[in-house]
Design a protein around this motif. Structure first.
Motif, PDB file in Angstrom:
ATOM      1  N   PRO A 217       0.803  -1.223   0.000  1.00 40.48           N
ATOM      2  CA  PRO A 217       0.000   0.000   0.000  1.00 40.48           C
ATOM      3  C   PRO A 217       0.834   1.272   0.000  1.00 40.48           C
ATOM      4  O   PRO A 217       0.453   2.276  -0.609  1.00 40.48           O
ATOM      5  CB  PRO A 217      -0.853  -0.118   1.272  1.00 40.48           C
ATOM      6  N   ILE A 218       1.989   1.263   0.686  1.00 45.62           N
ATOM      7  CA  ILE A 218       2.844   2.450   0.682  1.00 45.62           C
ATOM      8  C   ILE A 218       3.359   2.728  -0.729  1.00 45.62           C
ATOM      9  O   ILE A 218       3.368   3.881  -1.193  1.00 45.62           O
ATOM     10  CB  ILE A 218       4.023   2.281   1.666  1.00 45.62           C
ATOM     11  N   ALA A 219       3.799   1.672  -1.434  1.00 45.65           N
ATOM     12  CA  ALA A 219       4.277   1.844  -2.809  1.00 45.65           C
ATOM     13  C   ALA A 219       3.160   2.340  -3.717  1.00 45.65           C
ATOM     14  O   ALA A 219       3.387   3.195  -4.588  1.00 45.65           O
ATOM     15  CB  ALA A 219       4.830   0.518  -3.335  1.00 45.65           C
ATOM     16  N   TRP A 220       1.954   1.821  -3.521  1.00 52.75           N
ATOM     17  CA  TRP A 220       0.827   2.282  -4.335  1.00 52.75           C
ATOM     18  C   TRP A 220       0.525   3.756  -4.058  1.00 52.75           C
ATOM     19  O   TRP A 220       0.301   4.540  -4.982  1.00 52.75           O
ATOM     20  CB  TRP A 220      -0.408   1.421  -4.056  1.00 52.75           C
ATOM     21  N   LEU A 221       0.511   4.132  -2.802  1.00 50.53           N
ATOM     22  CA  LEU A 221       0.240   5.523  -2.439  1.00 50.53           C
ATOM     23  C   LEU A 221       1.329   6.453  -2.966  1.00 50.53           C
ATOM     24  O   LEU A 221       1.049   7.597  -3.364  1.00 50.53           O
ATOM     25  CB  LEU A 221       0.134   5.659  -0.916  1.00 50.53           C
ATOM     26  N   ALA A 222       2.564   5.987  -2.986  1.00 45.90           N
ATOM     27  CA  ALA A 222       3.678   6.834  -3.417  1.00 45.90           C
ATOM     28  C   ALA A 222       3.712   7.024  -4.926  1.00 45.90           C
ATOM     29  O   ALA A 222       3.884   8.151  -5.408  1.00 45.90           O
ATOM     30  CB  ALA A 222       5.000   6.230  -2.942  1.00 45.90           C
ATOM     31  N   ILE A 223       3.554   5.929  -5.691  1.00 47.46           N
ATOM     32  CA  ILE A 223       3.787   6.018  -7.140  1.00 47.46           C
ATOM     33  C   ILE A 223       2.508   6.317  -7.940  1.00 47.46           C
ATOM     34  O   ILE A 223       2.390   7.388  -8.534  1.00 47.46           O
ATOM     35  CB  ILE A 223       4.516   4.757  -7.638  1.00 47.46           C
ATOM     36  N   PRO A 224       1.519   5.427  -7.973  1.00 48.69           N
ATOM     37  CA  PRO A 224       0.312   5.761  -8.751  1.00 48.69           C
ATOM     38  C   PRO A 224      -0.453   6.963  -8.199  1.00 48.69           C
ATOM     39  O   PRO A 224      -1.013   7.746  -8.968  1.00 48.69           O
ATOM     40  CB  PRO A 224      -0.533   4.481  -8.651  1.00 48.69           C
ATOM     41  N   VAL A 225      -0.476   7.129  -6.856  1.00 50.06           N
ATOM     42  CA  VAL A 225      -1.286   8.211  -6.275  1.00 50.06           C
ATOM     43  C   VAL A 225      -0.499   9.528  -6.201  1.00 50.06           C
ATOM     44  O   VAL A 225      -0.868  10.522  -6.815  1.00 50.06           O
ATOM     45  CB  VAL A 225      -1.820   7.813  -4.886  1.00 50.06           C
ATOM     46  N   SER A 226       0.603   9.535  -5.416  1.00 50.01           N
ATOM     47  CA  SER A 226       1.334  10.791  -5.216  1.00 50.01           C
ATOM     48  C   SER A 226       2.028  11.289  -6.480  1.00 50.01           C
ATOM     49  O   SER A 226       2.198  12.492  -6.663  1.00 50.01           O
ATOM     50  CB  SER A 226       2.368  10.633  -4.093  1.00 50.01           C
TER      51      SER A 226
END
Length: 291
Positions: A217-226
């Motif tokens: 989830p951290i990787a998802w929040l960092a790359i696709p989201v942020s």
């Protein structure tokens, strides 16, 4: 034709990515402390964008007063907004977290009208009412069944206000041609810097369990989201902050779908009808001339 279609495509993909944040955050909170999620997300996303901007694409560095603008925008958009949001998500459902995003268009348009003295047109008012009706209709069963604490709801509201102020600040700031990738990279990185002391103060090793459930989830929040979603959002804001804010109305609709798949929250006829109303309001706002 392409110029007319691209903002619609950008808005749609922004909504798809941004609306996934609530569910990803809920999953991440099962393994990691709230501020720890934020700081790692901010530093990972910010560092990647800074490296891409200045080393790969050879874009210029910020200079002079641009640093102050980046710091203030990063504080509002990341440290305050997402810091409050991630705490609130421990006390409300993923569906309600997505629903709160729909408050932003109303807040952005109202704050713009009050403080920047921009007139709310009849088209804008009607589209706001249609979209808000769709969101509330889609959320009705969820609101009846979900649990939320008063503190969690107040934290969401405070975060939404900070985010809306940040949107207006970004749209009114003269960036002097500073590329969007550089703006996004530095404002996210600085948001992590501001939040780091608080994250360090409350960090407890035993409350963090590092594995796939934490890093995914951290990787998802960092790359696709942020990175992905915010780049699209900044592009939309540069075109028209008030009109672009209507894409936030789609976030709860997609958010309900994500929460249904990953957390089991229901999708009903209310959700489907509400989605139709939201899409209609966004389409009207983006295609009709103001009256």
């Amino acid at each position: 034709m392409r110029k007319a279609v691209w903002p619609l495509v950008a808005g749609l993909f922004f909504s798809l990515l941004w609306s996934s944040a609530a569910t990803a955050t809920k999953i991440g909170l099962q393994a990691v402390q709230p501020f720890t999620i934020c700081v790692i997300r901010f530093f990972l996303a910010g560092t990647l964008m800074i490296l891409l901007s200045h080393l790969l694409f050879r874009q210029r560095m910020p200079r002079g007063s641009e640093w102050r603008s980046l710091a203030l925008y990063g504080l509002l958009n990341n440290s305050v907004y997402l810091g409050l949001y991630v705490i609130a998500m421990r006390q409300v459902s993923a569906g309600l977290g997505s629903l709160s995003v729909a408050m932003n268009p109303l807040l952005i348009n109202l704050l713009t009208a009050v403080f920047l003295r921009q007139r709310l047109t009849l088209t804008t008012i009607l589209c706001l009412l249609i979209c808000m009706s769709g969101v509330m209709l889609a959320a009705w069963p969820l609101l009846e069944n979900s649990t939320a604490t008063p503190a969690g709801l107040l934290l969401l509201l405070a975060g939404m206000i900070a985010y809306s102020v940040g949107v207006i600040y970004f749209s009114r700031t003269k960036w002097n041609g500073l590329p969007l990738l550089a703006i996004n990279g530095w404002q996210v990185f600085l948001g992590g810097v501001f939040l780091l002391p608080l994250a360090a103060a409350v960090y407890r090793p035993g409350l963090n369990h590092w594995g796939v459930k934490a890093w995914a989830p951290i990787a998802w929040l960092a790359i696709p989201v942020s990175i992905g979603a915010v780049q699209l959002w900044l592009y939309l804001l540069k075109r028209d902050a008030a009109r672009s804010s209507f894409w936030l109305f789609l976030c709860p609709v997609f958010g309900f779908a994500y929460s249904n798949i990953f957390t089991g929250e229901p999708i009903t006829a209310y959700t489907i009808v509400g989605m139709v109303l939201v899409i209609a309001g966004i389409y009207w706002q983006n295609t009709r001339k103001a009256v």
